[in-house]
Scaffold this motif. Sequence first.
Motif, short mmCIF file in Angstrom:
data_model
loop_
_atom_site.label_atom_id
_atom_site.label_comp_id
_atom_site.label_asym_id
_atom_site.label_seq_id
_atom_site.Cartn_x
_atom_site.Cartn_y
_atom_site.Cartn_z
N GLU A 1 3.21 28.93 -25.59
CA GLU A 1 4.00 27.86 -26.21
C GLU A 1 4.77 27.04 -25.27
N GLY A 2 5.43 27.72 -24.26
CA GLY A 2 6.12 27.04 -23.26
C GLY A 2 7.67 26.64 -23.36
N HIS A 3 7.92 26.97 -24.58
CA HIS A 3 9.67 26.66 -24.90
C HIS A 3 10.72 28.02 -24.39
N ILE A 4 9.89 28.86 -24.28
CA ILE A 4 10.96 30.18 -24.09
C ILE A 4 10.75 30.64 -22.62
N ILE B 1 16.05 37.53 -24.64
CA ILE B 1 16.18 38.89 -25.09
C ILE B 1 14.93 39.30 -25.61
N ILE B 2 14.49 40.45 -25.27
CA ILE B 2 13.30 41.28 -26.00
C ILE B 2 13.82 42.65 -26.32
N LYS C 1 22.70 33.38 -23.90
CA LYS C 1 23.49 32.12 -23.56
C LYS C 1 23.26 31.30 -25.31
N PRO C 2 24.14 30.30 -25.43
CA PRO C 2 24.03 29.36 -26.62
C PRO C 2 22.70 28.83 -26.59
N GLY C 3 21.79 28.90 -27.85
CA GLY C 3 20.41 28.36 -28.05
C GLY C 3 19.21 29.27 -27.28
N GLY C 4 19.93 30.49 -26.76
CA GLY C 4 18.79 31.32 -26.19
C GLY C 4 18.02 32.03 -27.12
N ALA D 1 10.19 36.02 -33.32
CA ALA D 1 10.80 35.16 -32.35
C ALA D 1 11.67 34.04 -33.00
N ALA D 2 13.05 34.03 -32.46
CA ALA D 2 13.96 33.33 -33.02
C ALA D 2 14.92 32.77 -31.84
N HIS D 3 15.89 31.67 -32.21
CA HIS D 3 16.78 31.19 -31.32
C HIS D 3 18.04 31.22 -31.99
N LYS D 4 19.03 31.33 -31.21
CA LYS D 4 20.46 31.24 -31.63
C LYS D 4 21.13 30.01 -31.68
N GLU D 5 21.64 29.52 -32.86
CA GLU D 5 22.17 28.09 -32.78
C GLU D 5 23.27 28.09 -31.96
#
Length: 261
Positions: A51-54, A160-161, A188-191, A256-260
Amino acid sequence: MMDSSTYKQYNVHGFNSRQHLEHYLSDKPDMAFEVDILKFPIENFAKTFAEGHITGDVLVDISVGSMIYQLYAACEFFKHIIVLKINDQCVMELKRWLDTRTGAFNWEHVTKLHAEIGGNCDQLQDKEGKVRSAIPHVVICDLEKENMTDPIVLPPADCIISYGLLDSICKDQDDYIRYLRKFSGFLKPGGHFILVGAINMTYYTVGKDKFCAFTYDEDFVRKALAGEGFVIEDCQVQKRTAVSELCDYKAFIFIAAHKEK
């Protein structure tokens, strides 16, 4: 049946990392976990990264045992992959493969599977080389230290995996949340955080030893991630297909998640 009080704990006793690979990730005819533990994660890693965004500079992998195939898709999208392990035996087994030494575990069947799923069978020979070249460091970490990689300070990670480690080191919900918080501290923030685990598992076997597993369901892990400030982008569950007494999970989960920020 063995009394569960006699089960070992991965982060206390360790296990034979080669036997772990042979039991759950090999190409042996009697290996029962191809759908659940190989195809399901590979399909979801491939889809997620395609998907290309990670993407970014640094990915940190902190997974159980000496697995490497969870990094096959990721290596195309990150300059550096830093692998963390909690015991020397897992480091030795992994470095045997990284250094292409005699007797290293053969991942060829998984490389082919990844190529088939990703639709890039012409890149078979390149894939393992790309993974190797993306990993500058395999680092021993101490889960109980404030900085788990002390004295090394890692650069902030874009992703992170964590595959199976929380299942193996946690005794209860408080443990899970505590370690999840420590792992996410590398971000990182948003990671992004990609988590793979076994739902409702109480034990797994490596060699002659049984190891205890933290038992949880999908609802718990969703709430745990939300409680640590993560927004889940994708959650997939594979119900058990394997017929085996080596372990008793009911399903596998991929998140799959992202940190706010």
